[in-house]
Design a protein around this motif. Structure first.
Motif, PDB file in Angstrom:
ATOM      1  N   UNK A  73       0.933  -1.610  -0.028  1.00  0.00           N
ATOM      2  CA  UNK A  73       0.219  -0.341   0.375  1.00  0.00           C
ATOM      3  C   UNK A  73       1.120   1.170   0.172  1.00  0.00           C
ATOM      4  N   UNK A  74       1.000   2.217  -0.912  1.00  0.00           N
ATOM      5  CA  UNK A  74       1.247   3.207  -1.384  1.00  0.00           C
ATOM      6  C   UNK A  74       0.509   4.906  -1.415  1.00  0.00           C
ATOM      7  N   UNK A  75       1.502   5.639   0.316  1.00  0.00           N
ATOM      8  CA  UNK A  75       0.950   6.357   0.079  1.00  0.00           C
ATOM      9  C   UNK A  75       1.734   7.632  -0.231  1.00  0.00           C
ATOM     10  N   UNK A  76       0.760   8.213  -0.093  1.00  0.00           N
ATOM     11  CA  UNK A  76       0.558   9.792  -1.123  1.00  0.00           C
ATOM     12  C   UNK A  76       1.565  10.578  -0.590  1.00  0.00           C
ATOM     13  N   UNK A  77       2.739  11.236  -1.158  1.00  0.00           N
ATOM     14  CA  UNK A  77       4.223  12.484  -0.687  1.00  0.00           C
ATOM     15  C   UNK A  77       3.097  13.366   0.457  1.00  0.00           C
ATOM     16  N   UNK A  78       3.522  13.855   0.971  1.00  0.00           N
ATOM     17  CA  UNK A  78       2.918  15.264   2.468  1.00  0.00           C
ATOM     18  C   UNK A  78       2.939  16.297   0.760  1.00  0.00           C
ATOM     19  N   UNK A  79       3.771  16.325   0.031  1.00  0.00           N
ATOM     20  CA  UNK A  79       4.321  17.943  -0.692  1.00  0.00           C
ATOM     21  C   UNK A  79       3.240  18.332  -1.966  1.00  0.00           C
ATOM     22  N   UNK A  80       2.602  16.754  -2.081  1.00  0.00           N
ATOM     23  CA  UNK A  80       1.319  16.748  -3.135  1.00  0.00           C
ATOM     24  C   UNK A  80       0.482  17.421  -2.163  1.00  0.00           C
ATOM     25  N   UNK A  81      -0.148  17.705  -0.745  1.00  0.00           N
ATOM     26  CA  UNK A  81      -0.761  18.580  -0.856  1.00  0.00           C
ATOM     27  C   UNK A  81      -0.225  19.524  -0.344  1.00  0.00           C
ATOM     28  N   UNK A  82       0.570  20.588  -0.510  1.00  0.00           N
ATOM     29  CA  UNK A  82       0.931  21.421   0.097  1.00  0.00           C
ATOM     30  C   UNK A  82       1.125  22.387  -1.347  1.00  0.00           C
ATOM     31  N   UNK A  83       0.578  23.522  -1.032  1.00  0.00           N
ATOM     32  CA  UNK A  83       0.733  25.216  -1.712  1.00  0.00           C
ATOM     33  C   UNK A  83       1.833  24.643  -3.207  1.00  0.00           C
ATOM     34  N   UNK A  84       1.713  24.394  -4.469  1.00  0.00           N
ATOM     35  CA  UNK A  84       2.382  24.933  -5.187  1.00  0.00           C
ATOM     36  C   UNK A  84       2.863  26.195  -5.801  1.00  0.00           C
ATOM     37  N   UNK A  85       4.097  26.101  -6.095  1.00  0.00           N
ATOM     38  CA  UNK A  85       4.417  27.704  -6.118  1.00  0.00           C
ATOM     39  C   UNK A  85       6.057  27.725  -5.547  1.00  0.00           C
ATOM     40  N   UNK A  86       6.886  28.755  -5.943  1.00  0.00           N
ATOM     41  CA  UNK A  86       6.237  29.815  -6.548  1.00  0.00           C
ATOM     42  C   UNK A  86       6.168  30.402  -8.550  1.00  0.00           C
ATOM     43  N   UNK A  87       6.775  28.996  -8.418  1.00  0.00           N
ATOM     44  CA  UNK A  87       6.078  29.030 -10.222  1.00  0.00           C
ATOM     45  C   UNK A  87       5.491  27.376 -10.479  1.00  0.00           C
ATOM     46  N   UNK A  88       4.183  27.921 -11.434  1.00  0.00           N
ATOM     47  CA  UNK A  88       3.889  26.228 -11.740  1.00  0.00           C
ATOM     48  C   UNK A  88       4.440  26.540 -13.771  1.00  0.00           C
ATOM     49  N   UNK A  89       4.855  24.714 -13.941  1.00  0.00           N
ATOM     50  CA  UNK A  89       5.609  24.856 -15.265  1.00  0.00           C
ATOM     51  C   UNK A  89       4.575  23.848 -15.943  1.00  0.00           C
ATOM     52  N   UNK A  90       4.747  23.889 -17.184  1.00  0.00           N
ATOM     53  CA  UNK A  90       4.137  22.970 -18.506  1.00  0.00           C
ATOM     54  C   UNK A  90       5.286  22.848 -19.154  1.00  0.00           C
ATOM     55  N   UNK A  91       5.984  21.384 -19.426  1.00  0.00           N
ATOM     56  CA  UNK A  91       6.594  21.017 -20.125  1.00  0.00           C
ATOM     57  C   UNK A  91       7.301  19.951 -20.996  1.00  0.00           C
ATOM     58  N   UNK A  92       6.790  20.470 -22.041  1.00  0.00           N
ATOM     59  CA  UNK A  92       7.357  18.821 -22.933  1.00  0.00           C
ATOM     60  C   UNK A  92       8.382  19.129 -23.561  1.00  0.00           C
ATOM     61  N   UNK A  93       9.199  17.833 -24.486  1.00  0.00           N
ATOM     62  CA  UNK A  93       9.590  17.225 -25.122  1.00  0.00           C
ATOM     63  C   UNK A  93       9.451  17.186 -26.762  1.00  0.00           C
ATOM     64  N   UNK A  94      10.703  16.938 -27.460  1.00  0.00           N
ATOM     65  CA  UNK A  94       9.332  17.133 -28.733  1.00  0.00           C
ATOM     66  C   UNK A  94      10.975  16.961 -29.693  1.00  0.00           C
TER      67      UNK A  94
END
Length: 225
Positions: A73-94
């Motif tokens: 049974x895997x547990x979600x790390x606490x960091x996934x429930x913390x506020x996102x920031x100071x930047x949000x990224x959308x990234x793709x490789x092509x």
């Protein structure tokens, strides 16, 4: 005179009756030529093409047997429930365009998302950066320093540009991008790159690609021979 006219008519009828056969034979010849050309490309015989990703027909596997012991049974790390920031990224490789790079290599299909690159190819990284404090995109007017950091320490600066460069239509999207020519002797395997942004007011943020790891799969960008 009547006999000559009848003979001409007989010859004309014979030629016309053969036309469907000739057309069919020509069509079959062209189709076979196309098939031969496609098969030659698939095996790398035409222009030394390497197929990076393909599909093969395999027998369907039977359903897995029930595990003797309960799955972990895997547990979600606490960091996934913390506020996102100071930047949000959308990234793709092509893949890059079809112009040969400094190593003389070009992709067979240009500008498509890919996580697999052959040694010597150009890898393009295209991304957006959103400032969660202001709710706005980070653009060329913000004075930020943005760079791609590669595992061996090389840093490649990002540039603000329209998608499609000189060939872009006016309504094409604007994003950050950068590129890297993979050396022909670069180690094969997963590539742990990062994107780092530093604003003129001193705030920093780092994007590290999320990884899915299983005993048989790894979703990081992969370099192959």
């Amino acid at each position: 005179m009547v006999e000559r006219t009848a003979l001409r008519e007989l010859i004309s009828v014979g030629v016309l009756s053969l036309l469907p056969v000739l057309v069919m034979a020509c069509a079959q010849s062209v189709t076979q030529s196309d098939r031969d050309k496609t098969a030659q490309q698939a095996t790398g015989g035409a222009g030394d093409v390497t197929i990076l990703i393909g599909a093969q027909k395999l027998p369907v596997l039977p359903p897995p047997a029930p595990a003797a012991t309960p799955a972990q049974k895997l547990t979600t790390p606490a960091s996934y429930y913390e506020p996102v920031g100071p930047f949000f990224f959308y990234v793709e490789t092509l893949t890059a365009n079809t112009i040969p790079n400094k190593y003389g290599l070009a992709p067979t299909v240009a500008c498509i998302q890919s996580g697999v690159f052959k040694r010597g190819m150009k890898m393009v990284v295209r991304f957006e950066v959103l400032d969660t404090k202001t709710g706005k995109r980070v653009t060329d007017k913000d004075g930020a320093t943005i760079k791609l950091v590669l595992p061996h320490g090389e840093e490649v600066p990002g540039r603000w540009t329209i998608r499609g460069s000189a060939a872009a239509l006016p309504d094409s999207a604007w994003m950050w991008d950068t590129s890297w020519d993979i050396p022909p002797d670069y180690p094969v395997g997963s590539l742990d790159y990062r994107i780092v942004v530093t604003t003129k007011d001193g705030r920093t943020g780092t994007f590290t690609p999320p990884i899915q790891k299983t005993p048989t799969a790894d979703t990081r960008v992969r370099i192959i021979d």
